[in-house]
Write an enzyme that holds these catalytic residues in place. Structure first.
Site, PDB file in Angstrom:
ATOM      1  CG  HIS A  18      -1.809   1.181   1.312  1.00 41.03           C
ATOM      2  ND1 HIS A  18      -3.104   1.174   0.840  1.00 41.03           N
ATOM      3  CD2 HIS A  18      -1.600   2.436   1.798  1.00 41.03           C
ATOM      4  CE1 HIS A  18      -3.653   2.362   1.045  1.00 41.03           C
ATOM      5  NE2 HIS A  18      -2.758   3.146   1.620  1.00 41.03           N
ATOM      6  CD  GLU A  19       1.543   3.651   3.647  1.00 39.81           C
ATOM      7  OE1 GLU A  19       1.836   4.697   3.033  1.00 39.81           O
ATOM      8  OE2 GLU A  19       0.466   3.500   4.258  1.00 39.81           O
ATOM      9  CG  HIS A  22       0.553   6.187  -0.678  1.00 39.47           C
ATOM     10  ND1 HIS A  22      -0.497   6.681  -1.408  1.00 39.47           N
ATOM     11  CD2 HIS A  22       0.003   5.583   0.414  1.00 39.47           C
ATOM     12  CE1 HIS A  22      -1.644   6.390  -0.796  1.00 39.47           C
ATOM     13  NE2 HIS A  22      -1.364   5.720   0.303  1.00 39.47           N
TER      14      HIS A  22
END
Length: 419
Positions: A18-19, A22
């Protein structure tokens, strides 16, 4: 210990990817990413590569990528500060020492008159108390400010989150949930590559050695045309017909090697979820073609996405109680149960959790990715961004409420599983 390791690996993978979404898209947009963190709270482990510090933190409740410009820069150089300046080979300031300047004897001491480290990248000041000439020192775009021996890289405006286009900012935020869906697709593909994909055809797969099917003379690959006089065309039709006749002899009309013949079979009677059903010891047909494996990843992800959205709808309409929600404790207990079923069940559990994380982060709740995307949508309609301080306050309140909800859900989990 197996459960602990499984939980840590699954949680770590979900948050990491997920990160990572980003991080990748923020860096592609040219945003300075100061920290990539798994977890919150005190640092357990950290290392720095290029411009980013990678950390693992104590509390396993999420993660974050700290981008320059999302929050006010913590260090501001004001008029009257006495700073030490160190220069690179190009004559640009690459280190600005705020204190403990005695550790840098080669530094040029300057009393600051003005400093602009965002746009013009200059420091103006006087070299000593008796110097009346105001001097201008150009600052390297990757210069660092050193305070208490800790270096913090400056963030020129073009490296800050707010300087990027609406599309770049949107993609940097949306990439997190997007990576969770892609991770689920890949996990389902891996499962399908090893286990195969169920083909919804009226054909027999593997037969168990002690089942009624093999005793009656049925074989793997037999094509079933009808069962007890009813035509069947899918595996679901075959399964339902067998389950409706526990302990009763039924006639299979099957095709094998171009020949069609009848086979009497008596399904064994078992109890499942309070109902008596028939089973004959046969698995559905399995296929491992690359196309089936590829499409399975997307179809399974779509299926579970739809299921989770339906459950969220039930939560909103009151058909689903908040007491049925689970936090880290509930996920840990569920992981323990799934781990007993085998590695591939654990992979499927991780894929479903990844989809769940992606959907939850897309909800228009302040402090979550969906909340930030909502502000971007408003900006697109208004033609200008909402005041950063007001938006920051909304996200702060949202984060506090989320932490409160997390505490309530965790307490419910503890009561449900341990008290």
């Amino acid at each position: 210990m197996q459960t602990v390791i499984s939980f840590i690996l699954i949680f770590g993978a979900l948050v990491f990817f997920h990160e990572l979404g980003h991080l990748i898209f923020a860096k592609r947009a040219g945003i300075l990413c100061r920290e990539f963190a798994i977890g919150f709270g005190p640092k357990v482990f950290s290392f720095k590569k290029d411009e980013t510090v990678y950390t693992i933190r104590l509390l396993p409740i999420g993660g974050f990528v700290r981008m320059a410009g999302e929050d006010p820069e913590s260090i501001e150089i004001k008029a009257g500060y006495r700073v030490g300046l160190l220069f690179n080979k190009n004559g640009l300031v690459d280190k600005i020492v705020l204190n403990q300047k005695e550790r840098y004897p080669e530094a040029k001491i300057v009393e600051v008159e003005t400093a602009d480290l965002e746009h013009e990248l200059i420091i103006q000041g006087y070299e000593d108390d008796h110097d009346e000439e105001l001097k201008t020192f150009k600052v390297d775009e990757k210069a660092v400010i050193i305070e208490d021996g800790v270096s913090n890289q400056i963030a020129p405006y073009d490296r800050q989150f707010a300087s990027k286009t609406l599309g770049q900012r949107t993609m940097a935020i949306f990439a997190g949930p997007m990576m969770n869906f892609l991770l689920a697709v890949v996990l389902f593909m891996v499962i399908a590559a090893f286990q195969g994909v169920v083909v919804d055809e009226a054909k027999l797969g593997e037969l168990t050695a002690d089942g009624a099917a093999i005793s009656a003379g049925l074989k793997k690959g037999d094509i079933v045309h009808s069962i007890d006089g009813e035509d069947v065309s899918t595996w679901m039709d075959v399964q339902e017909a067998i389950q409706r006749h526990p302990g009763e002899e039924i006639i299979f009309v099957v095709e094998r090697d171009g020949e069609t013949f009848k086979v009497p079979v008596t399904p064994k009677e078992i109890e499942r979820e309070g109902n008596r059903i028939g089973v004959i010891g046969v698995y559905p047909p399995i296929e491992k073609s690359p196309l089936k494996v590829l499409t399975h990843g997307f179809t399974e992800t779509y299926f579970w996405t739809k299921q989770i959205i339906v459950m969220l709808g039930q939560l909103i309409t009151g058909q689903f109680s908040i007491d049925m929600l689970s936090g880290p404790v509930g996920i840990y207990v569920s992981t323990e149960e799934v781990a007993k079923s085998g590695f591939f069940y654990l992979m499927k559990w991780a894929a479903v959790l990844s989809i769940n994380l992606g959907i939850m982060n897309l909800l228009p709740i302040p402090a979550l990715d969906g909340g930030r995307l909502t502000f971007f949508a408003i900006e697109a309609v208004r033609g200008k961004p909402i005041d950063r301080h007001k938006e920051g306050m909304v996200h702060f309140i949202g984060f506090a409420l989320l932490m409160l909800l997390m505490l309530v859900v965790t307490w419910n989990d503890i009561q449900r599983f341990f008290l």
